[in-house]
Design a protein around this motif. Sequence first.
Motif, mmCIF file in Angstrom:
data_model
loop_
_atom_site.group_PDB
_atom_site.id
_atom_site.type_symbol
_atom_site.label_atom_id
_atom_site.label_comp_id
_atom_site.label_asym_id
_atom_site.label_seq_id
_atom_site.Cartn_x
_atom_site.Cartn_y
_atom_site.Cartn_z
ATOM 1 N N GLU A 384 0.833 -1.206 0.000
ATOM 2 C CA GLU A 384 0.000 0.000 0.000
ATOM 3 C C GLU A 384 0.870 1.260 0.000
ATOM 4 O OE1 GLU A 384 -3.087 -0.050 -0.542
ATOM 5 O OE2 GLU A 384 -3.513 -2.168 -0.162
ATOM 6 N N GLY A 385 0.420 2.277 -0.736
ATOM 7 C CA GLY A 385 1.088 3.584 -0.727
ATOM 8 C C GLY A 385 2.332 3.663 -1.584
ATOM 9 N N ALA A 386 2.610 2.629 -2.383
ATOM 10 C CA ALA A 386 3.853 2.657 -3.186
ATOM 11 C C ALA A 386 3.555 2.810 -4.679
ATOM 12 C CB ALA A 386 4.643 1.376 -2.930
ATOM 13 N N ASP A 387 2.320 3.246 -5.004
ATOM 14 C CA ASP A 387 1.948 3.345 -6.431
ATOM 15 C C ASP A 387 2.732 4.456 -7.135
ATOM 16 O OD1 ASP A 387 0.131 1.594 -5.470
ATOM 17 O OD2 ASP A 387 -1.629 2.574 -6.322
ATOM 18 N N TYR A 388 2.906 4.286 -8.401
ATOM 19 C CA TYR A 388 3.484 5.357 -9.229
ATOM 20 C C TYR A 388 2.957 5.198 -10.647
ATOM 21 C CZ TYR A 388 6.730 2.006 -11.349
ATOM 22 O OH TYR A 388 7.255 0.956 -12.033
ATOM 23 N N THR A 389 3.238 6.194 -11.497
ATOM 24 C CA THR A 389 2.786 6.109 -12.886
ATOM 25 C C THR A 389 3.989 6.004 -13.810
ATOM 26 O OG1 THR A 389 0.805 7.382 -12.404
ATOM 27 C CG2 THR A 389 1.446 7.266 -14.705
ATOM 28 N N GLU A 390 3.913 5.018 -14.697
ATOM 29 C CA GLU A 390 4.987 4.783 -15.692
ATOM 30 C C GLU A 390 4.520 5.395 -17.010
ATOM 31 O OE1 GLU A 390 7.740 2.221 -14.795
ATOM 32 O OE2 GLU A 390 8.484 3.685 -16.236
ATOM 33 N N ASP A 391 5.278 6.328 -17.568
ATOM 34 C CA ASP A 391 4.883 6.948 -18.839
ATOM 35 C C ASP A 391 4.863 5.904 -19.952
ATOM 36 O OD1 ASP A 391 4.720 9.350 -17.586
ATOM 37 O OD2 ASP A 391 6.752 9.987 -18.143
ATOM 38 N N ALA A 392 3.873 6.022 -20.832
ATOM 39 C CA ALA A 392 3.803 5.047 -21.942
ATOM 40 C C ALA A 392 2.979 5.616 -23.093
ATOM 41 C CB ALA A 392 3.150 3.753 -21.466
ATOM 42 N N ASP A 393 3.410 5.317 -24.323
ATOM 43 C CA ASP A 393 2.610 5.644 -25.510
ATOM 44 C C ASP A 393 2.000 4.381 -26.103
ATOM 45 O OD1 ASP A 393 3.771 8.320 -25.452
ATOM 46 O OD2 ASP A 393 5.587 7.314 -26.173
ATOM 47 N N LEU A 394 2.581 3.235 -25.754
ATOM 48 C CA LEU A 394 2.055 1.958 -26.243
ATOM 49 C C LEU A 394 2.180 0.951 -25.104
ATOM 50 C CD1 LEU A 394 1.048 0.187 -28.667
ATOM 51 C CD2 LEU A 394 3.450 -0.317 -29.144
ATOM 52 N N VAL A 395 1.062 0.320 -24.766
ATOM 53 C CA VAL A 395 1.073 -0.706 -23.710
ATOM 54 C C VAL A 395 0.670 -2.026 -24.348
ATOM 55 C CG1 VAL A 395 0.053 -1.461 -21.531
ATOM 56 C CG2 VAL A 395 0.431 0.982 -21.950
ATOM 57 N N ILE A 396 1.501 -3.040 -24.157
ATOM 58 C CA ILE A 396 1.212 -4.347 -24.765
ATOM 59 C C ILE A 396 0.926 -5.342 -23.649
ATOM 60 C CG2 ILE A 396 2.097 -6.159 -26.290
ATOM 61 C CD1 ILE A 396 4.066 -4.023 -27.411
ATOM 62 N N MET A 397 -0.255 -5.938 -23.706
ATOM 63 C CA MET A 397 -0.642 -6.888 -22.649
ATOM 64 C C MET A 397 -0.301 -8.308 -23.084
ATOM 65 S SD MET A 397 -4.203 -5.424 -21.214
ATOM 66 C CE MET A 397 -5.014 -5.475 -22.784
ATOM 67 N N ALA A 398 0.590 -8.928 -22.341
ATOM 68 C CA ALA A 398 1.027 -10.297 -22.654
ATOM 69 C C ALA A 398 0.767 -11.150 -21.419
ATOM 70 C CB ALA A 398 2.508 -10.299 -23.021
ATOM 71 N N LEU A 399 -0.509 -11.434 -21.187
ATOM 72 C CA LEU A 399 -0.905 -12.077 -19.926
ATOM 73 C C LEU A 399 -1.254 -13.541 -20.098
ATOM 74 C CD1 LEU A 399 -3.113 -9.077 -18.833
ATOM 75 C CD2 LEU A 399 -0.907 -9.689 -17.854
ATOM 76 N N GLY A 400 -0.983 -14.073 -21.272
ATOM 77 C CA GLY A 400 -1.227 -15.506 -21.487
ATOM 78 C C GLY A 400 -2.462 -15.754 -22.334
ATOM 79 N N PHE A 401 -2.655 -17.032 -22.641
ATOM 80 C CA PHE A 401 -3.718 -17.432 -23.563
ATOM 81 C C PHE A 401 -4.530 -18.578 -22.967
ATOM 82 C CE2 PHE A 401 -0.134 -15.823 -25.967
ATOM 83 C CZ PHE A 401 -0.745 -14.845 -26.741
ATOM 84 N N GLU A 402 -5.793 -18.603 -23.380
ATOM 85 C CA GLU A 402 -6.683 -19.691 -22.962
ATOM 86 C C GLU A 402 -7.343 -20.291 -24.190
ATOM 87 O OE1 GLU A 402 -9.329 -17.748 -20.309
ATOM 88 O OE2 GLU A 402 -7.828 -17.664 -18.713
ATOM 89 N N PRO A 403 -7.866 -21.499 -24.048
ATOM 90 C CA PRO A 403 -8.537 -22.090 -25.218
ATOM 91 C C PRO A 403 -9.850 -21.391 -25.529
ATOM 92 C CG PRO A 403 -8.412 -23.647 -23.376
ATOM 93 C CD PRO A 403 -7.816 -22.383 -22.891
ATOM 94 N N GLU A 404 -10.196 -21.390 -26.805
ATOM 95 C CA GLU A 404 -11.531 -20.921 -27.173
ATOM 96 C C GLU A 404 -12.532 -22.013 -26.781
ATOM 97 O OE1 GLU A 404 -10.894 -18.732 -31.315
ATOM 98 O OE2 GLU A 404 -9.434 -20.302 -30.879
#
Length: 477
Positions: A384-404
């Motif tokens: 708690e209380g350690a948040d910050y903001t990371e500057d970004a122009d492009l964010v790529i989400m690579a959180l894994g895949f699941e079956p359809e």
Amino acid sequence: MAEQPMLKFVTVERDMPEKRDATVRKEDFREIYAEYAEAKAQEQSSRCSQCGVPYCQSHCPLHNNIPDWLRLTAEGRLQEAYEVSQATNTFPEICGRICPQDRLCEGNCVIEQSGHGTVTIGAVEKYITDTAWDNGWVMPIAPRQERSESVGIIGAGPGGLAAADVLRRAGVQVTVYDRYDRAGGLLTYGIPGFKLEKDIVVRRNDQLEQGGVTFELNTNVGEDISFADLRAKHDAVIIATGVYKSRDLEAPGVGAGGVVRALDFLTASNRKSFGDAVPKFDSGALNAEGKRVVVIGGGDTAMDCVRTSVRQGATSVKCLYRRDRANMPGSQREVQNAEEEGVIFEWLSAPRGFTGDPVTGVMVQKMRLGAPDATGRQTPEVIEGADYTEDADLVIMALGFEPEALPTLWDQPELPVTRWGTIKAEFTTGATELDGVYAVGDIVRGASLVVWAIRDGRDCAEAILEKLGATGAIAAE
Ligand SMILES: Cc1cc2nc3c(=O)[nH]c(=O)nc-3n(C[C@H](O)[C@H](O)[C@H](O)COP(=O)(O)OP(=O)(O)OC[C@H]3O[C@@H](n4cnc5c(N)ncnc54)[C@H](O)[C@@H]3O)c2cc1C
Ligand code: SF4
């Protein structure tokens, strides 16, 4: 033997600065497919102690006869080395390039374990088969006799193609259906070209086609043709569809412009390298050039995204992962490669949301590792209380895949699936509870590895041949 070209070998050692800034340097790129000269292959192969307890072999999912092809390479008998190597692996030059050897064969080399550095098994395997292609030793499939039975394979990834290869050699009629316009699955559109050059995949697809495998591309099973029709058309059907449903974040700002999915980003890049028109790349939506890129995730897909961003000319590339380095799922070798190329890793950092639309930053919460969960893995907890903001122009989400949801998409409620949505199939044969229906690769295992998909495809094809009474019919090349 034809004279081998002496080509550039890129050494892996490099002085690491104490701390890297996020500026990327083109000269730092390390293309792992860099050419490997015969002298280097022989030198590495001769380091194999022929220890007699080949842990390398037992830790290779294909149980490749590594000591034998290393010995033959060391003796300069490359054609024989190729014969031994291809006897157990459908695509040795592909595995040589992209297997996570540090977790498989090389990680279990006794020389590595005695602290003297592993024999570079993957690089030698790649070299042997590249040489075989250069010398015309890799021949189109030529079955000794044609058979009347046919097998339909859904999915032209490594699992489906490995099965196609084994079946076709036995003379079975094979049709591979894929919804993409090119065969190869993730070999073609997922894995970046700097790890696996696309012409290496294309020549394998061509080899299968020349050997009589029929490809029905741009054919989405469930839409363009029903699964029931395929079952009626073929003596057996193999489902090799992989896992494609991206895991998404539920966080404020997820829908903002500039927040994209890993596979969309990588596919756009791969399509561009084929010379395709890719409007979303040209518009900048899926292009990292000149951008501050933040990739979220700690697996190999995340590593591919950071390294692709570097090559596209991002101004900075950072990777956020909620656990620490020791607990990340991706290959340590890939992290090292990325770090050497200027990527900054923010360990124990998780996204809480995104600012701006288009995106201007990632709100990051810092984590620590708490008590282990049921699997023994430490659970990340928010500080708690350690948040910050990371500057970004492009964010790529690579959180894994699941079956359809295949039973729903294909209107096949009886198709047996696990609680994770993967298809329930016997691991040794790929057989499902439905008569004549088999499944292999990621759709059975969940997101896994190319070498496992090849293993599954080969095992499944052999089980089908046995059922058809066609074992022993496999023609030599
Ligand atoms: C970005 C990324 C990088 C990776 N890097 C590596 C690596 O370096 N080394 C490694 O070993 N592994 C890597 N992997 C994992 C590896 O690519 C997979 O484990 C492997 O490709 C699985 O093979 P497969 O044949 O099961 O499926 P896939 O390769 O996913 O192929 C499935 C095919 O089925 C087709 N398909 C799906 N549904 C349908 C349908 N309804 N109708 C018709 N066709 C359909 C798809 O279009 C696709 O062509 C990576 C994965 C990703 C996402
Ligand atoms: S297939 Fe993969 S694990 Fe097996 S020897 Fe080749 S690189 Fe190593």
